[in-house]
Structure formats: C-alpha cells, structure tokens
Write an enzyme that holds these catalytic residues in place. Structure first.
Site, PDB file in Angstrom:
ATOM      1  N   GLY A  76       5.549   8.261   6.774  1.00 49.08           N
ATOM      2  CA  GLY A  76       6.014   9.563   7.214  1.00 49.08           C
ATOM      3  C   GLY A  76       7.521   9.604   7.341  1.00 49.08           C
ATOM      4  N   GLY A 124       2.012   6.136   6.362  1.00 46.03           N
ATOM      5  CA  GLY A 124       1.409   7.340   5.801  1.00 46.03           C
ATOM      6  C   GLY A 124       1.077   7.224   4.328  1.00 46.03           C
ATOM      7  CD  GLU A 147       2.100   2.040  11.100  1.00 47.05           C
ATOM      8  OE1 GLU A 147       2.013   2.861  10.185  1.00 47.05           O
ATOM      9  OE2 GLU A 147       1.678   0.867  10.994  1.00 47.05           O
ATOM     10  CG  ASP A 155      -0.431   6.976  12.110  1.00 48.61           C
ATOM     11  OD1 ASP A 155       0.004   6.122  11.295  1.00 48.61           O
ATOM     12  OD2 ASP A 155       0.093   8.102  12.244  1.00 48.61           O
TER      13      ASP A 155
END
Length: 365
Positions: A76, A124, A147, A155
């Site tokens: 992201g 992402g 992360e 995620d």
C-alpha cells in the site's frame, strides 16, 4: 475480438491500465516509480473491472501484472498511511475496508485469476496476487509480509495465508518479515507455478487464445532450490512456542546460525507488532475461511493505526530512512497481554463484515 475496457474514466485511470485481448483481460499496476504501490482509487478500479469481466461471457481469464522492471507491487501507499496515522484521519480505514473486500473477491473469483508475481511482491501486493487461483513466480520474485518492521501487522489476508503454511514457516516469515524466493514461496503455499521471467510476456499473450491449463503446460519449469525446507529442522520447534519471548529463547539456544540470525532480526521489529502478529496467526488458524480472518485483520489494522509504533516505524524506514525506530514499549517484556488484546477488540458498527462461501469457487480450466 477486443472488448471495451470497463470504467474507462476513473479517479486515477493511468495508475491501473485495463485492456482485453481475445479471451483474456489484463490489469497492469502502473506506478513503477513507487514500485506500483497500491492506492484506494486503484483498488476500487480493479474491483470495478473484475465486476465487468465476471459478467462478460467473452472473458475467460484475468491476468494481473506490474509495470516496470522491479516488481508487481510493493504494498500500500505507506506515505499516505503515515500521514493518516499521524493526523488521526479516516482515509486508511476506508481504504482497508475496500482493499480487504477486494482480497476476498479475488479468492472467490469464478474465472481463472492469473497473478504474475515477478520481482518484489510485498504487503498489499500479496493481497492482490496470492489469493488468486493461478499464482506464478519467477527467479526474480521476492515475496514478503514485512509489516512488523514498521510497527504494523500482516493484513490483506496475510495472516490467513501464513497460518496455512507448513509447520511454522508462516510464523517465521510473519514475525521476521523475511522475503522468500520462488521455491520457498511455492513451499509455503504463496504461489503455484514457476516460470522464468523472460517467458512471462509470451505466457501472457498466449492466455488470450488458449486455456490456462494449456498455456501452463508450455511454460512451467522447476524453480532454483530454496532454503526453507531444510530450515524447518530449527524453524518448526523454535516457532511452535506459545510466546514471542520463548520463541526468541529457542532461536538463541539453537545450534543453527540462521536461527540466531532470525533472533537478531526479530529483536529489531516492533515488540508490540511482533506480539500482536503471533496472536493474530494463532487465532487465524481457528477462524475458518479467509473472510473471517480479514475481519479480524481489519480490527487489528485499525488498532495499529492509533498505535505510536506505526507512525514511528514508517518514519524510520520510509520517511527519514534512518533505520532507527524508537519503539514504545521498547522491549518485549514491557508489552502487556492487555495491550495485545486491545488489537482484537470488537468495533461495533465499524466492523468489516464479509460474506463467505463454504469453500473457494472451483474453476474448471
């Protein structure tokens, strides 16, 4: 026969290129200067394209790839998330809601969804590729969920995928944020096939006129050897522990130099993020389908957005690039179990609720 690309006008039309050729539709992430980092408008555009192509009987296969030479997608837009977290905004929550819906949709897509996972695929980028039905890696692939190094937690369904990896391989990758190549991605269940990067263009073209099965038969090869299979001798017993502190103790006590290196790596990550990540992985194993795990990840992500470690981690790794984050708390022992539990607290009317089918859609190729 060419079909009109869906959603010809969009908020950021040039950041996601859409085209069709023969019986295939192609999505190209087009932000090569920032390694095709995913934004909210990009996720929405992909979703609209998938809707149109799902309903188009002329489209049999969907292919996703990244522009440029460096990779599919590095994740992201981390700078935007940093600004949102720093100012207490709501943009990231809205982005994640739609992004996680897209991840779930990709996993259930009724037509072959072919992800060309060449080069760097992180965060992402994993979410828009590793849930697909046909996941292709190359000798250039470097796949990771890094992360914990920015004070965040895996995620986009990452805890679901890593929880399903053999033994404790997923725990090792999630806690340390380590990247894997083609063979290890295949071993961990993050990919399905190896194809040399030089052959990807031809493979993509062939999908316009032939079935996925027929095309794969022509291009799939054996990958270069990986590292993780042999490393399970120390990974599985070390990471099977119930706490991060015990995992760390086992890594340090191991005779394997790689285990001691993993311990050193783990100690550089956010103590809070590491503990929350372990809890999220263990819970993911018991939650069932991907949708339930994504719902849990949404709770965790929103909690992380208000955590000081996310702002500090992105500052150190991306903004200032001093690589010297000052975590709060600074050590594992100072992270209280109640602090970890807070990340899993129900969100009330802000919950992400996803419909889940009993099993992934079966696609006949």
């Amino acid at each position: 026969m060419n079909h009109a690309s869906p959603d010809a006008s969009s908020e950021e039309p040039d950041h996601v290129l859409l085209r069709t050729e023969g019986h295939a539709a192609y999505i190209t992430l087009n932000r090569p200067k920032v390694l095709n980092a995913l934004t909210h408008p990009m996720a929405l555009r992909i979703d609209r394209a998938l809707t149109a192509w799902e309903q188009d009987p002329g489209i049999e296969t969907v292919v996703i790839e990244g522009a440029g030479e460096r990779g599919l997608c590095a994740g992201g837009d981390i700078r935007a998330i940093h600004e949102d977290a720093r100012t207490g905004g709501a943009a990231s929550a809205e982005f994640w809601r739609d992004e996680y819906r897209l991840n779930a949709r990709i996993a259930r897509y009724p037509k072959p969804y072919v992800a060309l996972m060449d080069g760097i695929v992180m965060g992402g980028g994993v979410g828009i590729s590793a849930h697909g039905s046909v996941r292709i890696v190359t000798e250039r692939s470097r796949i990771a969920m890094p992360e914990t190094g920015i004070g965040f937690v895996p995620d986009v369904g990452g805890t679901y995928l890593l929880a399903l990896a053999p033994g404790e391989l997923g725990t090792h990758l999630a806690l340390t944020g380590s990247a894997v190549g083609a063979a290890d991605a295949l071993a961990c269940g993050l990919a399905d096939h190896f194809v040399p990067s030089a052959a990807l263009s031809a493979l993509g073209r062939d999908l316009a006129s032939a079935s996925v099965h027929a095309v794969l038969e022509r291009y799939v090869e054996q990958p270069p050897p990986g590292e993780l299979h042999a490393a399970r001798a120390w990974i599985d017993p070390c990471y099977a522990a119930d706490t991060v502190e015990e995992i760390l103790a086992r890594l340090r006590a191991s005779d394997a130099p790689a285990a001691k290196a993993a311990a050193d790596t783990l100690l550089k990550k956010s103590p809070t993020a590491v503990k929350v990540t372990l809890a999220a992985l263990r819970r993911a194993r018991a939650l069932g389908p991907l949708e339930r795990v994504l719902e849990q990840e949404y709770r965790v992500s929103l909690a992380a957005l208000s955590s000081p470690d996310l702002v500090e981690g992105i500052r150190a790794q991306v903004i200032d690039k001093d690589r010297d984050p000052h975590w709060s708390p600074a050590v594992l022992e100072a992270v209280d179990p109640a602090d970890v539990e807070r990340f899993f607290a129900p969100l009330g009317d802000r919950e992400l609720r996803l419909a889940a089918s009993a099993s992934s859609t079966e696609v006949a190729w």
